[in-house]
Motif scaffolding. Structure first.
Motif, PDB file in Angstrom:
ATOM      1  N   LYS A 188     -10.563   2.179  -3.744  1.00 56.56           N
ATOM      2  CA  LYS A 188     -10.146   1.240  -4.792  1.00 56.56           C
ATOM      3  C   LYS A 188     -10.315   1.862  -6.168  1.00 56.56           C
ATOM      4  O   LYS A 188      -9.465   1.715  -7.053  1.00 56.56           O
ATOM      5  N   ILE A 207      -6.866   2.264  -8.223  1.00 55.36           N
ATOM      6  CA  ILE A 207      -6.610   1.377  -9.369  1.00 55.36           C
ATOM      7  C   ILE A 207      -7.803   1.295 -10.325  1.00 55.36           C
ATOM      8  O   ILE A 207      -7.885   0.381 -11.138  1.00 55.36           O
ATOM      9  N   ARG A 224      -9.938  -1.859 -11.592  1.00 55.50           N
ATOM     10  CA  ARG A 224      -9.419  -2.842 -12.560  1.00 55.50           C
ATOM     11  C   ARG A 224     -10.350  -2.972 -13.768  1.00 55.50           C
ATOM     12  O   ARG A 224     -10.608  -4.067 -14.263  1.00 55.50           O
ATOM     13  N   ILE A 268       2.339 -11.325  -9.539  1.00 52.28           N
ATOM     14  CA  ILE A 268       1.869 -10.121  -8.861  1.00 52.28           C
ATOM     15  C   ILE A 268       0.408 -10.247  -8.463  1.00 52.28           C
ATOM     16  O   ILE A 268      -0.040  -9.663  -7.462  1.00 52.28           O
ATOM     17  N   LEU A 269      -0.361 -11.055  -9.200  1.00 54.70           N
ATOM     18  CA  LEU A 269      -1.786 -11.160  -8.901  1.00 54.70           C
ATOM     19  C   LEU A 269      -2.069 -12.022  -7.673  1.00 54.70           C
ATOM     20  O   LEU A 269      -3.216 -12.145  -7.265  1.00 54.70           O
ATOM     21  N   PHE A 319      -1.226 -10.926  -5.094  1.00 55.32           N
ATOM     22  CA  PHE A 319      -1.455  -9.817  -4.168  1.00 55.32           C
ATOM     23  C   PHE A 319      -2.711  -9.038  -4.568  1.00 55.32           C
ATOM     24  O   PHE A 319      -2.830  -7.854  -4.276  1.00 55.32           O
ATOM     25  N   GLU A 320      -3.618  -9.729  -5.236  1.00 58.93           N
ATOM     26  CA  GLU A 320      -4.887  -9.126  -5.607  1.00 58.93           C
ATOM     27  C   GLU A 320      -5.590  -8.603  -4.347  1.00 58.93           C
ATOM     28  O   GLU A 320      -5.653  -9.281  -3.321  1.00 58.93           O
ATOM     29  N   CYS A 365      -4.517  -5.735  -3.007  1.00 65.62           N
ATOM     30  CA  CYS A 365      -3.622  -4.649  -2.608  1.00 65.62           C
ATOM     31  C   CYS A 365      -3.807  -3.469  -3.559  1.00 65.62           C
ATOM     32  O   CYS A 365      -4.125  -3.639  -4.744  1.00 65.62           O
ATOM     33  N   VAL A 424       1.744  -4.163  -0.649  1.00 66.54           N
ATOM     34  CA  VAL A 424       2.377  -5.431  -1.029  1.00 66.54           C
ATOM     35  C   VAL A 424       3.548  -5.730  -0.096  1.00 66.54           C
ATOM     36  O   VAL A 424       3.708  -6.855   0.392  1.00 66.54           O
ATOM     37  N   GLN A 481       1.100  -0.069  -9.109  1.00 65.96           N
ATOM     38  CA  GLN A 481      -0.339   0.219  -9.150  1.00 65.96           C
ATOM     39  C   GLN A 481      -0.949  -0.216 -10.472  1.00 65.96           C
ATOM     40  O   GLN A 481      -2.048  -0.776 -10.504  1.00 65.96           O
ATOM     41  N   LEU A 518      -1.350  -3.901 -10.534  1.00 61.69           N
ATOM     42  CA  LEU A 518      -2.494  -4.300  -9.712  1.00 61.69           C
ATOM     43  C   LEU A 518      -3.825  -3.950 -10.383  1.00 61.69           C
ATOM     44  O   LEU A 518      -4.875  -4.438  -9.962  1.00 61.69           O
TER      45      LEU A 518
END
Length: 485
Positions: free
Chosen positions: A33, A37, A40, A99-100, A102-103, A105, A111, A249, A252
């Motif tokens: 993770k 990304i 985050r 899009i969130l 699919f948090e 992913c 996705v 990406q 996300l």
């Protein structure tokens, strides 16, 4: 040949700084993770910068100046209005708020797996690797031509720049790429600012640029290529690039939908100013030709390189070169990083998970490195200046065809699924097969101008028709209450 002139030393120092910064930023990456990304962890400013640095390719920037030189201000419509404004507004309004859902992913392929099932995830993972490598190869080729600006042979330029971006991209993933994107973004901004100021000073002011440019440069409806650019507008507004693998990406990576939408609005504003500045450079080239520069190239794609060689002094040429290099590297490293994660996380792990325990982080790092080496090898073979935009480049048609095919395959199903259309694997695979057939037939019988619009239409019609037939109408889902795929 002097490989250690002032401009070359500036570029070498920049490359070394990028490498050290990338290795430092990525030294403590411990999870997939974090690698994919960056947990985050970044704010709106950094999220916007890494998105813009990825968006602005070297070929796109130089190519756009060439199109202004060739066709006047007509390219403003597909690039600034359709791609930068309509494209970013569409993402901000319709994709960012959803899009969130699919948090969790990490990739576009994951996705797609949630939307259309595991088989779709594997296919998109594999096709995505090919798509990303096409971009990496094209950007590495541009490194060679940038090297020639500082008297470094073409292949040495590709080897040096390519090796550096492969090392830090493979080692630190998104953390390395994000921190280097900041420096590269600053360099890109400096490139455009310096180039505009030098050329304005050379011609004697902005007023002189517009006074010396022929009036037919500003014609739109009377331009002989107007009909062609109307078709280009369709491809410009088709948001495949903006929702491609590295950009999903980055979406996300966002902490919430407000942060993501804000980054899109800031990005749209910056790109509008950025492309208007490039427009001014293209017009300056036309003005210089009009007032007597008989050496100005006839081919638009070579105009900016000529301007740098002919009009920029020592030192400034080195800064311009690192700006061009930054535009190339910031795109290449992002797509290379996406390719490595796709092959490890979305192809190898799902296929081997039942029999073997896969260390996805380590596999992603090795995959990124080896895919980078492959891309560098292919780039060294194709030593031709590419014209990437609008499918008019010379470099082995296969690279462009492959990239465009994958773009059409994933874009409509991805957008429809994110926006809430009820999804199933059949609609995705029927549209993919139809797109493949349309690609094959269209390449044989259709002119280049109408080829991509036809393929997009076939993909859209088959996808939505299959959904409509299966569900006896168009059916949407409510997030949180309906399990996708």
């Amino acid at each position: 040949m002097n490989y250690f002139n002032v401009d070359a030393i500036i570029v070498y120092a920049f490359l070394l700084l990028i490498l050290l910064l990338g290795l430092w930023a990525g030294k403590n990456v411990k999870t997939i993770k974090e690698y994919a990304i960056a947990n985050r962890a970044y704010g709106t400013g950094i999220l916007t910068i890494t998105m813009l640095a990825t968006f602005i390719t070297g070929s796109q920037s130089i190519g756009y100046i060439g199109y202004i030189y060739d066709d006047g201000i007509l390219p403003v419509i597909p690039i600034i209005f359709c791609r930068a404004i309509i494209g970013f507004l569409f993402i901000a309004h319709y994709i960012s708020p959803k899009i969130l859902y699919f948090e969790g992913c990490l990739t576009l392929a994951e996705v797609m797996g949630k939307l259309y099932g595991g088989m779709a995830r594997t296919w998109i993972g594999f096709l995505g690797v090919l798509y990303c490598l096409a971009f990496v190869i094209l950007q590495i080729i541009w490194m060679g031509y940038i090297g020639e600006l500082i008297n470094v042979p073409n292949q040495w330029g590709m080897l040096l720049g390519g090796a550096f971006l492969i090392i830090y991209s493979a080692r630190g993933g998104m953390k390395s790429i994000t921190i280097t994107d900041i420096l590269q973004f600053i360099s890109i901004t400096m490139l455009v600012t310096l180039a505009v100021n030098v050329l304005i000073h050379k011609i004697g002011g902005i007023d002189n640029i517009f006074n010396k440019v022929p009036t037919n440069t500003f014609k739109i409806f009377q331009n002989p290529n107007f009909k062609n650019y109307l078709v280009y507008c369709l491809w410009g507004a088709f948001p495949s690039y903006l929702v491609s693998f590295p950009f999903i990406q980055r979406m996300l990576m966002a902490k919430d939908k407000r942060q993501l939408a804000k980054s899109q609005y800031i990005g749209m504003s910056y790109l509008t100013i950025f492309y208007m500045s490039l427009t001014l450079i293209g017009l300056a080239a036309i003005a210089l030709k009009t007032i007597g520069d008989v050496n100005m190239p006839k081919q638009g794609s070579r105009v900016f390189i000529y301007l740098v060689e002919a009009y920029f002094p020592v030192g400034i040429k080195g800064i311009i070169s690192i700006g061009l290099l930054a535009a190339v590297m910031s795109t290449a490293d992002s797509f290379l990083h996406s390719a490595g994660i796709l092959i490890a996380y979305d192809v190898v792990q799902p296929l081997l998970a039942k029999k073997y325990e896969v260390n996805v982080l380590r596999t992603s790092q090795y995959a990124t490195f080896f895919l980078g080496v492959i891309s560098l090898g292919v780039a060294l073979i194709y030593d031709i200046l590419p014209r990437v935009q609008y499918g008019t480049m010379d470099l082995g048609k296969g690279i462009n065809i492959l990239r465009d095919f994958v773009a059409v395959v994933f874009t409509i199903p991805l957008l429809a699924g994110i926006m809430g259309l009820k999804t199933d694997a059949k609609s995705f695979f029927v549209s993919m097969i139809a797109t493949f057939i349309a690609f094959f037939i269209g390449r044989l019988f259709l002119p280049d101008l109408w080829f991509m619009p036809m393929v997009i239409a076939v993909n859209s019609i088959t996808f939505f028709a299959t959904h409509y037939i299966q569900n006896k109408g168009f059916v949407t889902v409510k997030r949180g209450t309906v399990v996708l795929s």
